[in-house]
Design a protein around this motif. Structure first.
Motif, short mmCIF file in Angstrom:
data_model
loop_
_atom_site.label_atom_id
_atom_site.label_comp_id
_atom_site.label_asym_id
_atom_site.label_seq_id
_atom_site.Cartn_x
_atom_site.Cartn_y
_atom_site.Cartn_z
N THR A 81 -1.97 47.10 -28.38
CA THR A 81 -0.51 47.29 -28.50
C THR A 81 0.26 46.36 -27.56
OG1 THR A 81 -0.58 49.05 -26.87
CG2 THR A 81 -0.74 49.69 -29.18
N LYS A 82 -0.43 45.48 -26.87
CA LYS A 82 0.23 44.55 -25.94
C LYS A 82 0.13 43.13 -26.51
CE LYS A 82 0.80 47.66 -22.65
NZ LYS A 82 2.09 48.22 -22.43
N VAL A 83 0.91 42.22 -25.93
CA VAL A 83 0.90 40.82 -26.35
C VAL A 83 -0.43 40.18 -25.96
CG1 VAL A 83 1.92 38.57 -25.80
CG2 VAL A 83 3.38 40.52 -26.29
N THR A 84 -1.01 39.42 -26.89
CA THR A 84 -2.29 38.76 -26.61
C THR A 84 -2.15 37.26 -26.84
OG1 THR A 84 -2.98 39.15 -28.89
CG2 THR A 84 -3.73 40.73 -27.25
N PHE A 85 -3.05 36.50 -26.17
CA PHE A 85 -3.12 35.05 -26.41
C PHE A 85 -4.10 34.84 -27.54
CE2 PHE A 85 -5.86 31.33 -25.62
CZ PHE A 85 -4.98 30.36 -26.06
N VAL A 86 -3.67 34.12 -28.54
CA VAL A 86 -4.53 33.83 -29.69
C VAL A 86 -4.73 32.32 -29.72
CG1 VAL A 86 -4.74 34.03 -32.17
CG2 VAL A 86 -3.60 35.80 -30.91
N GLY A 87 -5.98 31.89 -29.56
CA GLY A 87 -6.29 30.47 -29.54
C GLY A 87 -6.08 29.82 -30.90
N PRO A 88 -6.12 28.48 -30.93
CA PRO A 88 -5.88 27.77 -32.19
C PRO A 88 -6.93 28.08 -33.27
CG PRO A 88 -6.56 26.24 -30.47
CD PRO A 88 -6.36 27.56 -29.81
N GLY A 89 -8.15 28.36 -32.85
CA GLY A 89 -9.22 28.62 -33.82
C GLY A 89 -9.52 30.09 -34.00
N PHE A 90 -8.55 30.96 -33.74
CA PHE A 90 -8.81 32.40 -33.79
C PHE A 90 -8.88 32.91 -35.24
CE2 PHE A 90 -7.22 36.80 -34.04
CZ PHE A 90 -8.14 37.44 -33.22
N THR A 91 -9.95 33.60 -35.55
CA THR A 91 -10.06 34.27 -36.85
C THR A 91 -10.55 35.69 -36.60
OG1 THR A 91 -12.30 33.38 -37.07
CG2 THR A 91 -10.56 32.24 -38.27
N ARG A 92 -10.07 36.60 -37.41
CA ARG A 92 -10.50 37.99 -37.27
C ARG A 92 -11.93 38.16 -37.73
NH1 ARG A 92 -6.55 42.29 -39.97
NH2 ARG A 92 -8.40 43.54 -39.59
N LYS A 93 -12.61 39.12 -37.13
CA LYS A 93 -13.95 39.47 -37.61
C LYS A 93 -13.78 40.26 -38.89
CE LYS A 93 -16.34 39.79 -33.20
NZ LYS A 93 -16.92 40.68 -32.21
N PRO A 94 -14.83 40.35 -39.71
CA PRO A 94 -14.72 41.22 -40.89
C PRO A 94 -14.42 42.65 -40.45
CG PRO A 94 -16.71 39.88 -40.98
CD PRO A 94 -16.09 39.65 -39.64
N PRO A 95 -13.59 43.38 -41.21
CA PRO A 95 -13.17 44.73 -40.79
C PRO A 95 -14.33 45.65 -40.44
CG PRO A 95 -11.92 44.04 -42.70
CD PRO A 95 -12.94 42.97 -42.45
N LYS A 96 -15.47 45.43 -41.06
CA LYS A 96 -16.63 46.29 -40.80
C LYS A 96 -17.11 46.16 -39.36
CE LYS A 96 -21.22 47.21 -42.70
NZ LYS A 96 -22.22 46.74 -43.66
N TYR A 97 -16.99 44.93 -38.81
CA TYR A 97 -17.56 44.66 -37.48
C TYR A 97 -16.54 44.66 -36.35
CZ TYR A 97 -21.48 43.20 -40.33
OH TYR A 97 -22.49 43.18 -41.24
N GLU A 98 -15.25 44.64 -36.68
CA GLU A 98 -14.28 44.50 -35.58
C GLU A 98 -14.07 45.83 -34.87
OE1 GLU A 98 -10.46 43.06 -36.72
OE2 GLU A 98 -10.11 44.67 -38.13
N ARG A 99 -14.03 45.76 -33.56
CA ARG A 99 -13.79 46.94 -32.73
C ARG A 99 -12.34 47.02 -32.31
NH1 ARG A 99 -17.81 47.21 -28.20
NH2 ARG A 99 -19.16 48.96 -28.64
#
Length: 190
Positions: A81-99
């Motif tokens: 719920t806070k501001v995060t730094f997202v790098g240029p190559g940031f991609t989400r993990k598949p929903p099954k694996y993301e915590r």
């Protein structure tokens, strides 16, 4: 027999003048290591004082304030719920694996960095989150809260080292609450 044992002790207890007990024999030589340890401590203090941080003490953030728990079918996930730094190559993990779920609206790549001596503000790219006073987990997540030390790309400013090389990255401390303001406003640590 009892009298004999006391008489023996009396003989042992007689101390010769100038004699030092065995456990105190090394104590004369401890001055040099003590001086060395004191100088090392002094150097550490000087190094720490070199980086005068605009916000020395920061309020800790509770975990329930930091994350919102989302219960899906079989597992729990935490939404940052806070501001995060997202790098240029940031991609989400598949929903099954993301915590941890990073909302895209809270991902920042640039900061409005103020130079304390020039009294000017520049919009610079963030290279990474270096230290978050809340804890190491927030550093790995790239969370930026008040008091976080971030590294910014200052190559556009044309800062030069004494050797004549252009400075690429410099540290800055976030002085505002980015999740409230919608922007990251750090002060450059000179």
């Amino acid at each position: 027999m009892h009298e004999e044992s006391t008489s023996r002790r009396k003989v042992d207890d007689e101390v010769h003048e100038g004699a030092v007990p065995a456990y105190l024999l090394d104590h004369e030589n401890t001055t040099r290591p003590k001086i060395m340890s004191n100088t090392i401590k002094q150097k550490r203090k000087e190094k720490a004082g070199k980086w005068e941080v605009p916000l020395p003490k920061v309020r800790p953030v509770a975990e329930d304030e930091m994350f919102k728990v989302i219960r899906s079918a079989k597992q729990w996930k935490r939404m940052v719920t806070k501001v995060t730094f997202v790098g240029p190559g940031f991609t989400r993990k598949p929903p099954k694996y993301e915590r941890f779920i990073h909302p895209s609206g809270l991902g920042f790549t640039e900061a409005h960095v103020t130079h304390p001596e020039l009294k000017c503000t520049f919009k610079l790219e963030i290279i990474g989150v270096k230290k978050n006073p809340k804890g190491p987990m927030y550093i790995s997540l790239g969370v930026m809260t008040k008091g976080t030390i971030i590294e910014v790309n200052v190559s556009e400013l044309g800062l030069v080292t004494p050797a004549g090389k252009i400075v690429w990255g410099k540290y800055a401390q976030v002085t505002n609450n980015p999740e409230n303001d919608g922007c990251v406003n750090p002060v450059l640590l000179v």
